[in-house]
Structures are given as structure tokens and as C-alpha cells.
Motif scaffolding. Structure first.
Motif, PDB file in Angstrom:
ATOM      1  N   ASP A 178     -17.118  20.130  35.053  1.00 17.45           N
ATOM      2  CA  ASP A 178     -15.730  19.887  35.871  1.00 17.45           C
ATOM      3  C   ASP A 178     -15.523  18.073  35.895  1.00 17.45           C
ATOM      4  O   ASP A 178     -17.178  17.467  36.527  1.00 17.45           O
ATOM      5  CB  ASP A 178     -16.537  20.868  37.203  1.00 17.45           C
ATOM      6  N   ALA A 179     -14.443  17.666  35.580  1.00 19.81           N
ATOM      7  CA  ALA A 179     -14.184  16.624  35.585  1.00 19.81           C
ATOM      8  C   ALA A 179     -14.599  16.309  37.529  1.00 19.81           C
ATOM      9  O   ALA A 179     -13.827  15.337  37.854  1.00 19.81           O
ATOM     10  CB  ALA A 179     -12.664  16.580  34.718  1.00 19.81           C
ATOM     11  N   GLY A 510     -12.864   6.352  41.042  1.00 21.87           N
ATOM     12  CA  GLY A 510     -11.263   7.132  40.147  1.00 21.87           C
ATOM     13  C   GLY A 510     -10.169   7.140  41.203  1.00 21.87           C
ATOM     14  O   GLY A 510     -10.219   7.460  42.827  1.00 21.87           O
ATOM     15  N   THR A 511      -9.260   8.014  40.933  1.00 20.58           N
ATOM     16  CA  THR A 511      -7.906   8.692  41.823  1.00 20.58           C
ATOM     17  C   THR A 511      -7.762   9.828  41.759  1.00 20.58           C
ATOM     18  O   THR A 511      -8.135  10.553  41.001  1.00 20.58           O
ATOM     19  CB  THR A 511      -6.496   7.570  42.141  1.00 20.58           C
ATOM     20  N   SER A 512      -7.487  10.827  42.899  1.00 21.32           N
ATOM     21  CA  SER A 512      -7.631  11.782  43.386  1.00 21.32           C
ATOM     22  C   SER A 512      -6.559  12.271  44.435  1.00 21.32           C
ATOM     23  O   SER A 512      -6.064  11.486  45.591  1.00 21.32           O
ATOM     24  CB  SER A 512      -8.119  13.485  42.956  1.00 21.32           C
ATOM     25  N   ALA A 513      -5.485  12.918  44.552  1.00 26.25           N
ATOM     26  CA  ALA A 513      -4.344  13.791  45.293  1.00 26.25           C
ATOM     27  C   ALA A 513      -4.567  15.573  45.184  1.00 26.25           C
ATOM     28  O   ALA A 513      -4.902  16.291  44.504  1.00 26.25           O
ATOM     29  CB  ALA A 513      -2.983  12.884  45.186  1.00 26.25           C
ATOM     30  N   VAL A 514      -4.554  15.725  46.112  1.00 24.95           N
ATOM     31  CA  VAL A 514      -4.033  17.033  47.063  1.00 24.95           C
ATOM     32  C   VAL A 514      -2.562  17.304  47.167  1.00 24.95           C
ATOM     33  O   VAL A 514      -2.483  16.509  48.099  1.00 24.95           O
ATOM     34  CB  VAL A 514      -5.141  17.855  47.295  1.00 24.95           C
ATOM     35  N   GLU A 548      -8.788  13.262  35.228  1.00 24.04           N
ATOM     36  CA  GLU A 548      -9.309  13.651  33.797  1.00 24.04           C
ATOM     37  C   GLU A 548      -8.893  15.380  33.989  1.00 24.04           C
ATOM     38  O   GLU A 548      -8.835  16.072  33.355  1.00 24.04           O
ATOM     39  CB  GLU A 548     -10.699  13.698  34.076  1.00 24.04           C
ATOM     40  N   GLU A 549      -8.051  16.184  35.148  1.00 25.31           N
ATOM     41  CA  GLU A 549      -7.917  17.198  35.895  1.00 25.31           C
ATOM     42  C   GLU A 549      -6.761  17.430  36.766  1.00 25.31           C
ATOM     43  O   GLU A 549      -6.003  16.521  37.243  1.00 25.31           O
ATOM     44  CB  GLU A 549      -8.972  17.731  36.398  1.00 25.31           C
ATOM     45  N   ARG A 569      -2.804  24.836  34.160  1.00 27.31           N
ATOM     46  CA  ARG A 569      -4.109  23.107  34.082  1.00 27.31           C
ATOM     47  C   ARG A 569      -3.716  22.273  33.123  1.00 27.31           C
ATOM     48  O   ARG A 569      -4.132  21.082  33.136  1.00 27.31           O
ATOM     49  CB  ARG A 569      -5.120  23.598  33.766  1.00 27.31           C
ATOM     50  N   SER A 570      -1.981  22.205  32.977  1.00 24.77           N
ATOM     51  CA  SER A 570      -1.249  20.873  32.704  1.00 24.77           C
ATOM     52  C   SER A 570      -0.797  20.127  33.203  1.00 24.77           C
ATOM     53  O   SER A 570       0.163  20.114  34.511  1.00 24.77           O
ATOM     54  CB  SER A 570      -0.350  22.010  31.872  1.00 24.77           C
TER      55      SER A 570
END
Length: 577
Positions: A178-179, A510-514, A548-549, A569-570
């Protein structure tokens, strides 16, 4: 608002006898869902799964939690790459929404509000990544292990529904394909829990007769737990759980008014308390303020209009958010081996709030003693600005607040002399307007906060994280009298939770967002403040993205039926929706 529409509706309601006592059955789906990020990708199977607790919650109001022991599964012993808690619940009949929680030895790992079962056989499932509670799971399976407890206060005094609950732990081993990194569907804890803590101490009630949580009745009530931590602790994070009830269940809709009286019989959106739509959760150590958060306005499934939240739960209702404070700068106050008091409070609170906390501690395996000290302490009290203009039942009020706190402290351990700096900035505004002799209400609320954590050895950066939260809320409601003393309400609501995080340290970068957003509208007929008929529609979208995801899910419902449900998942789909 369209007043001729309400007049026509009023005439239609004359055909009702106005004597209904409970909600009618919902003809929609029996499964209630929470369309958030899955704890594991499809096709990823746990190494083993253990049913830890099975219990029937009937007349459990005022009873202690149900408990069960746990043994580490032989086929997948520690270490684990991921552990997922699954709470599966079904209802035998119609019932109200109830508050539930799961603890391990008094340390809370899940709090939720059940949906409103509108028909026999309603069911739902909550999954939560609990890898960060590894220390508690290891304690459960040790020789002197404790117990897992679950509380769900239910009553069959007026409604027959009984809740059947199963608590299962799923254990994953090996490389988790899982990324996504971190231990939660919401990414904001990544910078705090890159590795699970070595010890977790509960900040909660010692006696579990009425649950392990503290009950806070007003802002001057600050319950405390006395703790002594190991002298070789080099990092500490306090995780606060909180839920709002009774007079404060709708704190996010309260106007500010020196004298405010309920103006519509049965209108549950107004109360006799009127100190404004602002609350702040905070913690203290030996009476010293060590940080706080403005809570997210969780709407319980029985609140505002229960038909909105069937079958999709309101944001955060199935996994009520917890709030993290990195208190590493304050370790110098705690490393003397003596007992210290950790307090929990809610600023501007009225009765009542249920709060508890977990103290996550990272232990130096090489040093027996760690030295620490507080070097920067800037914690001015949040500035609150209030303004109100009222003409009898009509008027408006504004409450706004802003502030910045900054803490820094050094810790000398086997990892070197590291300085941790915490900076928290918050801006909040709420406006409540009342029209039509108090029968029309508009609420606008916006909350923005930014938390920056930095760790340095001298001038060299050893780690950095930046977390941003934005939570806008918009509500419009209008009510008209209905037969037999009832009230008919029409409501529109837009609600959103956005979390963004940047992390750069040895474990991850890295960076992530919800972005979790819901738009709902509908109507309900109330008698004695309780809904007896209603309808609602929802547009719900949940988006997660990192380098990545991507994960997106869009669910549209109408009258309790899912009309559209799509998952992708696109990354291009994320951009288009």
C-alpha cells in the motif's frame, strides 16, 4: 425559502392525525455505510483474524461496558505490519442513535455514534486502522494482559431495537502493499505516529462503571489523571477523544445572546443556553496549558434530520475524530519519576461532553535517564470576539476567534540533543441568524487551523511536518407548525472536512490530502422534538490523494436508497469530480 410551498405543505399535513409515536420503517437499504478510505486495498487479506468480543446490547443504560480477554494469535505473532479493528453491528428493530466506544485497559481506540435503525435488520460495519495502538495490543496478549471493553448504552423503554455487536481484530504481516503510509484514514496523524509508541497510558476514569470517559459539565470543570512516566521517555503525544451531548449536542448552531429562550415547541435546534457556537478542547499538565483544538462539528445520525444519514453516515459519525497534541516540549516537567496531573477541558462548554485521552510515549532503549527542558512557551489565550443584534426572536450573532501558540523544548537522549518546536495557528468564525419570528435559521461556520512540527539537532533539520485542516459548515432550516402540536422542518446543509499534510523525516516523505464533503436537503415532521416522518437526499464525495495513490468515492442517496455509488483509483478522476 418558499413560503407558499410551506403553506401548501401545511394543508397536506392536515391529513395526518399527528399522533405518530415513532419513526415509520425506511423502505431503503438496510446497510448503513461510511464511504471513507478503506483500511486495506481489495485483495489484501489479513494473515489472521480474531473475534475478540461478541455482545448483545439491550437495556444497557447505566451498565458497565462489556469486556473480553484476548490472546495473541499463534499463527501471526508480533511484529505486525498493520492491525485493523472491525466493529460489526446489527439491530433487531427500530431504535435511536446511541454512543459507543471501545477501550483496551481504559485507553480508548474507537468512539462512534450508531446510525438510526429504521427497520429490523439494519446493519453496519466500522473499520479502523489501530496499528498506532500496538503497545496496547501487546499488553492484551501478555501474561498479565488486560481486557478489551465496549460500551453501547441502549434502552428498550420506548423502542424495541437491540444491538448485536462483534469486535474483530485483523492482523497483517510482511510488506503491506500500500503506497499509503501512516495509521489512519485521515492523514493528519502521519507526522505524529510514523512509528507506534512504546507505551500508551490512558487519561480516563479509573472506574469503568459508567464508562472510562470523563463527563465535563462546564468550562470550569477540568478532570485530571495522575501519571508518572518512565525517566527515559524521549517523545510524547497526547491524543484526545471528545463527543458533545445534551445542551451542547448542537453547540455548532448556538447563537450568542445574553438572554435567549426557546421559541418553538419541539424545535430541537434551539436551546435555553446561548453562549455562542465556539468550543475549544484543550489539555493541561499540572495546570499549565499545553495545547488545544477546535473540535470538528460531528453531526450524529439522529441529529438535525435522521433521514439525511440513511444510509450514508455523517462525516466523522462512525469514527469520531480524535485530536493530537505533541507535548514533547513539556517532557522536562514529567521526567522526574513523580506523579503529575494531566487535565482535559472544553472552553465555553455547557453540559455535557464525554472526554478521554491516550498518552503515547516513545522510550529510549539505550538510556536509563533522559534530560529535557522547555525553552519556548508562548500561549496567549485565544482572542474571542462576540457581536449580537437581537429584536425579540429575530436577529443575528457573530463569534470569531484567532490565535497562535508556540512551544519548543529540548530532549537529550541517545539520539542526541534534539529540539522539538510546535506551532499551532487557528482561525474560526460562526454566524447565526434568526428570521420569521425565530422559525428560520441560518448558520455559517468556518474553521481553519495549521499545525507545524519541527525537530532539529542544532541548525540541522531532523524532521518536519505541516498539517492544515479546514472545516466549513452551512445550515439553513425553516419550520412551520403542524397538526397536534408538531413542527415541520425543511433543511439544507453543506458540510466538509479537508485535511492536508506534508511530512519529511527518516520514515517517510511526501504530501497527502483528504477532502470529505456532503450536501444534504430534506424535510421532517417532529412531534415532541422527535421525528415521526421525513425524507432526505445526499451528495457525498470522499477523496484521498498522495504522491502515489488516489482514492475517490461518490455516493448519492434519495429517500434512504443509494442512487449512485462509484469508486475510482484514478488520479484523473479525482481531478474531474
Amino acid at each position: 425559502m418558499n413560503h407558499p410551498f410551506f403553506l401548501l405543505l401545511f394543508l397536506i399535513l392536515l391529513f395526518f392525525n399527528g399522533e405518530a409515536a415513532v419513526m415509520p420503517m425506511n423502505t431503503g437499504t438496510l446497510e448503513h455505510i461510511d464511504p471513507t478510505l478503506p483500511s486495506a486495498r481489495a485483495g489484501q487479506e489479513p494473515k489472521c483474524s480474531v473475534l475478540v468480543l461478541r455482545h448483545e446490547f439491550a437495556n444497557t443504560l447505566g451498565h458497565p461496558p462489556a469486556t473480553a480477554n484476548f490472546s495473541q494469535p499463534e499463527e501471526c505473532p508480533h511484529p505486525w505490519s498493520r492491525v485493523v479493528l472491525e466493529l460489526a453491528v446489527s439491530a433487531t428493530d427500530i431504535q435511536k442513535s446511541r454512543m459507543a466506544a471501545v477501550w483496551i485497559d481504559g485507553a480508548e481506540i474507537l468512539r462512534m455514534s450508531t446510525p438510526v435503525p429504521m427497520a429490523p435488520g439494519a446493519f453496519w460495519r466500522v473499520e479502523k486502522d489501530v496499528t498506532r495502538y500496538e503497545a496496547l495490543l501487546l499488553r492484551l496478549s501478555s501474561v498479565n494482559g488486560g481486557a478489551l471493553s465496549m460500551m453501547l448504552e441502549n434502552s428498550n423503554k420506548t423502542l424495541p431495537g437491540v444491538y448485536h455487536a462483534n469486535v474483530t481484530l485483523h492482523f497483517y504481516r510482511g510488506v503491506f502493499a500500500d503506497a499509503r503510509q501512516g495509521y489512519t484514514a485521515h492523514p493528519s496523524v502521519k507526522g505524529l505516529y510514523s512509528q507506534p509508541a512504546n507505551l500508551i497510558y490512558p487519561i480516563s476514569q479509573d472506574c469503568y462503571g459508567n464508562g472510562f470517559w470523563f463527563r465535563i459539565n462546564n468550562e470550569s470543570h477540568v478532570p485530571v489523571s495522575s501519571i508518572a512516566i518512565p525517566k527515559n521517555t524521549y517523545r510524547a503525544v497526547l491524543e484526545i477523544f471528545a463527543s458533545h451531548h445534551s445542551d451542547d449536542e448542537f453547540w455548532y448552531t448556538k447563537p450568542f445572546r445574553s438572554t435567549f429562550s426557546q421559541n418553538k415547541a419541539g424545535n430541537h435546534m434551539t436551546t435555553i443556553k446561548g453562549n455562542g457556537a465556539f468550543r475549544q478542547l484543550y489539555a493541561t499538565i499540572d495546570g499549565k496549558f499545553v495545547g488545544g483544538h477546535i473540535p470538528f462539528a460531528v453531526i450524529y445520525p439522529g441529529a438535525i434530520n435522521p433521514y439525511f444519514w440513511s444510509p450514508v453516515a455523517a462525516i466523522g459519525a462512525f469514527d469520531i475524530p480524535s485530536y493530537d497534541l505533541d507535548i514533547t516540549p513539556f517532557l522536562g516537567m514529567l521526567l522526574d519519576g513523580q506523579l503529575h496531573e494531566v487535565g482535559l477541558g472544553v472552553r465555553e462548554a455547557t453540559s455535557h461532553w464525554l472526554v478521554s485521552a491516550n498518552l503515547h510515549l516513545w522510550i529510549d532503549p539505550i538510556s536509563d535517564n533522559v534530560e529535557a527542558g522547555l525553552s519556548v512557551y508562548r500561549a496567549p489565550r485565544l482572542r474571542i470576539h462576540r457581536h449580537a443584534e437581537w429584536h425579540d426572536e429575530n436577529g443575528s450573532s457573530d463569534v470569531s476567534t484567532d490565535g497562535i501558540v508556540r512551544f519548543a523544548g529540548w530532549v537529550l537522549s541517545s539520539k542526541g540533543n534534539l529540539t522539538t518546536t510546535v506551532r499551532m495557528k487557528v482561525r474560526f468564525r460562526s454566524k447565526v441568524e434568526m428570521h420569521e419570528h425565530g422559525s428560520a435559521k441560518t448558520v455559517e461556520m468556518i474553521h481553519k487551523s495549521r499545525t507545524t512540527l519541527g525537530v532539529r539537532r542544532g541548525v540541522r533539520s531532523m524532521g518536519h511536518s505541516d498539517m492544515f485542516v479546514e472545516a466549513p459548515f452551512h445550515l439553513q432550516t425553516m419550520s412551520v407548525p403542524a397538526p397536534a402540536g408538531g413542527v415541520y422542518e425543511k433543511t439544507r446543509l453543506t458540510h466538509q472536512l479537508k485535511e492536508w499534510v506534508y511530512v519529511d523525516n527518516r520514515e517517510m516523505s511526501g504530501t497527502s490530502a483528504v477532502t470529505d464533503r456532503q450536501e444534504v436537503e430534506g424535510s421532517a415532521l417532529l412531534h415532541g422534538g422527535e421525528p415521526v416522518w421525513g425524507s432526505g437526499s445526499m451528495k457525498s464525495s470522499y477523496k484521498y490523494r498522495d504522491a502515489e495513490e488516489c482514492h475517490i468515492r461518490v455516493v448519492n442517496t434519495e429517500a434512504g436508497v443509494v442512487k449512485f455509488d462509484a469508486t475510482s483509483r484514478s488520479c484523473s478522476a479525482v481531478a474531474d469530480v
